[in-house]
Motif scaffolding. Structure first.
Motif, PDB file in Angstrom:
ATOM      1  N   GLY A 141     -54.315 -29.258 -92.925  1.00  0.00           N
ATOM      2  CA  GLY A 141     -54.961 -28.845 -94.145  1.00  0.00           C
ATOM      3  C   GLY A 141     -55.445 -29.977 -95.022  1.00  0.00           C
ATOM      4  O   GLY A 141     -56.067 -29.739 -96.060  1.00  0.00           O
ATOM      5  N   SER A 142     -55.197 -31.223 -94.623  1.00  0.00           N
ATOM      6  CA  SER A 142     -55.590 -32.380 -95.420  1.00  0.00           C
ATOM      7  C   SER A 142     -57.031 -32.796 -95.113  1.00  0.00           C
ATOM      8  O   SER A 142     -57.630 -32.365 -94.119  1.00  0.00           O
ATOM      9  N   LYS A 143     -57.574 -33.661 -95.969  1.00  0.00           N
ATOM     10  CA  LYS A 143     -58.913 -34.198 -95.732  1.00  0.00           C
ATOM     11  C   LYS A 143     -58.940 -35.013 -94.452  1.00  0.00           C
ATOM     12  O   LYS A 143     -59.899 -34.953 -93.672  1.00  0.00           O
ATOM     13  N   GLU A 144     -57.873 -35.776 -94.216  1.00  0.00           N
ATOM     14  CA  GLU A 144     -57.808 -36.580 -92.995  1.00  0.00           C
ATOM     15  C   GLU A 144     -57.884 -35.697 -91.756  1.00  0.00           C
ATOM     16  O   GLU A 144     -58.550 -36.037 -90.774  1.00  0.00           O
ATOM     17  N   ALA A 145     -57.200 -34.553 -91.792  1.00  0.00           N
ATOM     18  CA  ALA A 145     -57.196 -33.645 -90.649  1.00  0.00           C
ATOM     19  C   ALA A 145     -58.566 -33.020 -90.433  1.00  0.00           C
ATOM     20  O   ALA A 145     -59.003 -32.838 -89.293  1.00  0.00           O
ATOM     21  N   THR A 146     -59.252 -32.678 -91.520  1.00  0.00           N
ATOM     22  CA  THR A 146     -60.596 -32.118 -91.392  1.00  0.00           C
ATOM     23  C   THR A 146     -61.537 -33.099 -90.721  1.00  0.00           C
ATOM     24  O   THR A 146     -62.350 -32.729 -89.868  1.00  0.00           O
ATOM     25  N   LEU A 147     -61.417 -34.372 -91.082  1.00  0.00           N
ATOM     26  CA  LEU A 147     -62.252 -35.389 -90.460  1.00  0.00           C
ATOM     27  C   LEU A 147     -61.867 -35.611 -89.000  1.00  0.00           C
ATOM     28  O   LEU A 147     -62.721 -35.886 -88.159  1.00  0.00           O
ATOM     29  N   ALA A 148     -60.579 -35.483 -88.698  1.00  0.00           N
ATOM     30  CA  ALA A 148     -60.143 -35.591 -87.305  1.00  0.00           C
ATOM     31  C   ALA A 148     -60.740 -34.476 -86.468  1.00  0.00           C
ATOM     32  O   ALA A 148     -61.137 -34.679 -85.312  1.00  0.00           O
ATOM     33  N   VAL A 149     -60.822 -33.269 -87.041  1.00  0.00           N
ATOM     34  CA  VAL A 149     -61.434 -32.141 -86.337  1.00  0.00           C
ATOM     35  C   VAL A 149     -62.908 -32.423 -86.056  1.00  0.00           C
ATOM     36  O   VAL A 149     -63.413 -32.129 -84.970  1.00  0.00           O
ATOM     37  N   SER A 150     -63.610 -32.987 -87.028  1.00  0.00           N
ATOM     38  CA  SER A 150     -65.023 -33.319 -86.831  1.00  0.00           C
ATOM     39  C   SER A 150     -65.197 -34.299 -85.676  1.00  0.00           C
ATOM     40  O   SER A 150     -66.079 -34.146 -84.831  1.00  0.00           O
ATOM     41  N   PHE A 151     -64.345 -35.313 -85.654  1.00  0.00           N
ATOM     42  CA  PHE A 151     -64.390 -36.305 -84.577  1.00  0.00           C
ATOM     43  C   PHE A 151     -64.097 -35.643 -83.234  1.00  0.00           C
ATOM     44  O   PHE A 151     -64.808 -35.858 -82.244  1.00  0.00           O
ATOM     45  N   ALA A 152     -63.029 -34.838 -83.187  1.00  0.00           N
ATOM     46  CA  ALA A 152     -62.617 -34.203 -81.933  1.00  0.00           C
ATOM     47  C   ALA A 152     -63.661 -33.213 -81.434  1.00  0.00           C
ATOM     48  O   ALA A 152     -63.912 -33.113 -80.221  1.00  0.00           O
ATOM     49  N   ALA A 153     -64.279 -32.472 -82.343  1.00  0.00           N
ATOM     50  CA  ALA A 153     -65.299 -31.502 -81.937  1.00  0.00           C
ATOM     51  C   ALA A 153     -66.505 -32.200 -81.335  1.00  0.00           C
ATOM     52  O   ALA A 153     -67.054 -31.754 -80.312  1.00  0.00           O
ATOM     53  N   ALA A 154     -66.938 -33.295 -81.971  1.00  0.00           N
ATOM     54  CA  ALA A 154     -68.069 -34.056 -81.426  1.00  0.00           C
ATOM     55  C   ALA A 154     -67.729 -34.604 -80.056  1.00  0.00           C
ATOM     56  O   ALA A 154     -68.555 -34.591 -79.134  1.00  0.00           O
ATOM     57  N   GLU A 155     -66.499 -35.064 -79.893  1.00  0.00           N
ATOM     58  CA  GLU A 155     -66.041 -35.601 -78.601  1.00  0.00           C
ATOM     59  C   GLU A 155     -66.042 -34.508 -77.531  1.00  0.00           C
ATOM     60  O   GLU A 155     -66.559 -34.692 -76.427  1.00  0.00           O
ATOM     61  N   ALA A 156     -65.441 -33.359 -77.854  1.00  0.00           N
ATOM     62  CA  ALA A 156     -65.336 -32.273 -76.890  1.00  0.00           C
ATOM     63  C   ALA A 156     -66.718 -31.754 -76.499  1.00  0.00           C
ATOM     64  O   ALA A 156     -66.994 -31.496 -75.315  1.00  0.00           O
ATOM     65  N   ASP A 157     -67.597 -31.598 -77.476  1.00  0.00           N
ATOM     66  CA  ASP A 157     -68.937 -31.091 -77.196  1.00  0.00           C
ATOM     67  C   ASP A 157     -69.717 -32.063 -76.315  1.00  0.00           C
ATOM     68  O   ASP A 157     -70.390 -31.642 -75.365  1.00  0.00           O
ATOM     69  N   ARG A 158     -69.614 -33.349 -76.602  1.00  0.00           N
ATOM     70  CA  ARG A 158     -70.334 -34.348 -75.828  1.00  0.00           C
ATOM     71  C   ARG A 158     -69.846 -34.395 -74.373  1.00  0.00           C
ATOM     72  O   ARG A 158     -70.631 -34.590 -73.445  1.00  0.00           O
ATOM     73  N   GLU A 159     -68.542 -34.202 -74.192  1.00  0.00           N
ATOM     74  CA  GLU A 159     -67.962 -34.308 -72.859  1.00  0.00           C
ATOM     75  C   GLU A 159     -67.895 -32.971 -72.121  1.00  0.00           C
ATOM     76  O   GLU A 159     -67.412 -32.910 -70.989  1.00  0.00           O
ATOM     77  N   GLY A 160     -68.349 -31.896 -72.757  1.00  0.00           N
ATOM     78  CA  GLY A 160     -68.291 -30.590 -72.113  1.00  0.00           C
ATOM     79  C   GLY A 160     -66.874 -30.064 -71.964  1.00  0.00           C
ATOM     80  O   GLY A 160     -66.581 -29.294 -71.049  1.00  0.00           O
ATOM     81  N   GLU A 161     -65.995 -30.437 -72.889  1.00  0.00           N
ATOM     82  CA  GLU A 161     -64.598 -30.006 -72.854  1.00  0.00           C
ATOM     83  C   GLU A 161     -64.353 -28.915 -73.894  1.00  0.00           C
ATOM     84  O   GLU A 161     -65.132 -28.740 -74.837  1.00  0.00           O
ATOM     85  N   GLU A 162     -63.262 -28.173 -73.724  1.00  0.00           N
ATOM     86  CA  GLU A 162     -62.840 -27.209 -74.731  1.00  0.00           C
ATOM     87  C   GLU A 162     -61.983 -27.918 -75.778  1.00  0.00           C
ATOM     88  O   GLU A 162     -61.331 -28.926 -75.488  1.00  0.00           O
ATOM     89  N   LEU A 163     -61.988 -27.391 -76.994  1.00  0.00           N
ATOM     90  CA  LEU A 163     -61.249 -27.986 -78.103  1.00  0.00           C
ATOM     91  C   LEU A 163     -60.097 -27.076 -78.497  1.00  0.00           C
ATOM     92  O   LEU A 163     -60.282 -25.871 -78.690  1.00  0.00           O
ATOM     93  N   THR A 164     -58.918 -27.661 -78.625  1.00  0.00           N
ATOM     94  CA  THR A 164     -57.744 -26.928 -79.090  1.00  0.00           C
ATOM     95  C   THR A 164     -57.273 -27.533 -80.404  1.00  0.00           C
ATOM     96  O   THR A 164     -56.977 -28.726 -80.476  1.00  0.00           O
ATOM     97  N   VAL A 165     -57.238 -26.711 -81.450  1.00  0.00           N
ATOM     98  CA  VAL A 165     -56.834 -27.156 -82.782  1.00  0.00           C
ATOM     99  C   VAL A 165     -55.414 -26.652 -83.025  1.00  0.00           C
ATOM    100  O   VAL A 165     -55.159 -25.445 -82.995  1.00  0.00           O
ATOM    101  N   VAL A 166     -54.493 -27.586 -83.282  1.00  0.00           N
ATOM    102  CA  VAL A 166     -53.070 -27.256 -83.405  1.00  0.00           C
ATOM    103  C   VAL A 166     -52.598 -27.503 -84.831  1.00  0.00           C
ATOM    104  O   VAL A 166     -52.791 -28.588 -85.390  1.00  0.00           O
ATOM    105  N   TYR A 167     -51.959 -26.503 -85.405  1.00  0.00           N
ATOM    106  CA  TYR A 167     -51.390 -26.605 -86.758  1.00  0.00           C
ATOM    107  C   TYR A 167     -49.938 -26.161 -86.680  1.00  0.00           C
ATOM    108  O   TYR A 167     -49.645 -25.012 -86.396  1.00  0.00           O
TER     109      TYR A 167
END
Length: 288
Positions: free
Chosen positions: A150-176
């Motif tokens: 729920g932090s700003k740091e986590a939101t930015l981590a999600v942005s990074f991870a989503a771009a990575e997963a999309d570029r590599e054709g991978e699925e993204l799992t978000v864990v809280y």
């Protein structure tokens, strides 16, 4: 003309650092950016003049050339080398400002290791995202996992991870992972209804964290996991056991925030399940 910063990787020719160099080279090739291989000669305890220091530098140069030779024969990526002096963690962190990402080996990898572990030092002080790579076999693995809170740091981590997963054709799992009242341990302090309300509220936080990903990445498949029984470290390590990449935001506490990792990032690096990227707020838009 856009200038693409290189990916930098530190090496000392250990098994972990060799794996880090190969991982960094693959990423540099995919991102079409140069690769810089770094080695640090620790001169903090060397009195000047010191007759053996030249020998240490010569050995470091030879190590760099061997590492570069492995890459040049395997990957189509521009490779340069750089010999640095000083403390290993400090020198790599200082150089990180010239790179788009810094990659290091996981070090000793022992459980419960000391805070002074070099991978932790670099991840805590670098100016860009830091990838910590171990010796795990990545064949057969899939998916990108990201931890949120729920932090700003986590939101930015999600942005990074989503771009990575999309570029590599991978699925993204978000864990809280969130702690809820235990009906037995916390008997008399809270009710089952309260625990249910907390879970509902945290599901809203999780949903808000991934809001907008469908619009930005319409082909990206996103899974959401709300973990109420495990610690954040255990939840992420378990979720990433078969993943190709784990992403965690850096979240320091207290007056020396810049010098500290959050407890979750620290714990994950001590139990490294797969290559793990620690993102930084100032580098969140980096797409390398």
């Amino acid at each position: 003309m856009t200038i693409h910063k290189p990916i930098a990787v530190g090496t000392n020719d250990s098994a972990q650092s060799q794996a880090a160099v190969l991982w960094a080279a693959r990423r540099a090739q995919r991102a079409n950016v140069p690769l810089v291989i770094l080695h640090v000669v620790d001169d903090r305890w060397v009195a000047d003049p010191y007759p053996w220091f030249g020998v240490l530098e010569e050995a470091g140069d030879k190590l760099l050339q061997v590492a570069a030779g492995r890459i040049r024969g395997t990957f189509q990526v521009p490779v340069t080398t750089r010999l640095l002096n000083g403390s290993v963690g400090g020198a790599l962190a200082k150089y990180s400002g010239k790179a788009s990402m810094l990659v290091v080996g996981s070090g000793t990898g022992h459980l419960g290791g000391v805070l002074a572990d070099r991978a932790l030092q670099v991840a805590a002080t670098a100016k860009v995202p830091v990838a910590v790579v171990g010796t795990q076999d990545l064949n057969g693995r899939s998916g990108v996992v990201v931890g949120v809170d729920g932090s700003k740091e986590a939101t930015l981590a999600v942005s990074f991870a989503a771009a990575e997963a999309d570029r590599e054709g991978e699925e993204l799992t978000v864990v809280y992972a969130v702690r809820t009242p235990d009906p037995i341990v916390d008997a008399g302090l809270s009710s089952t209804t309260l625990a249910e309300l907390i879970v509902q509220e945290e599901r809203v936080v999780l949903s808000e964290t991934v809001a907008g990903l469908e619009e930005d990445y319409p082909d990206l498949k996103v899974h959401q996991i709300l973990e109420t029984e495990k610690t954040p470290v255990d939840a992420l390590v378990d979720a990433a056991a078969g993943a190709r990449l784990l992403v965690v935001g850096s979240r320091g506490r207290g007056g020396i925030k810049r010098l500290l990792l959050g407890s979750t990032a620290h714990g994950v690096l001590k139990h490294l399940p797969c290559p793990t990227v620690i993102t930084r707020i100032q580098a969140a838009r980096n797409k390398a």
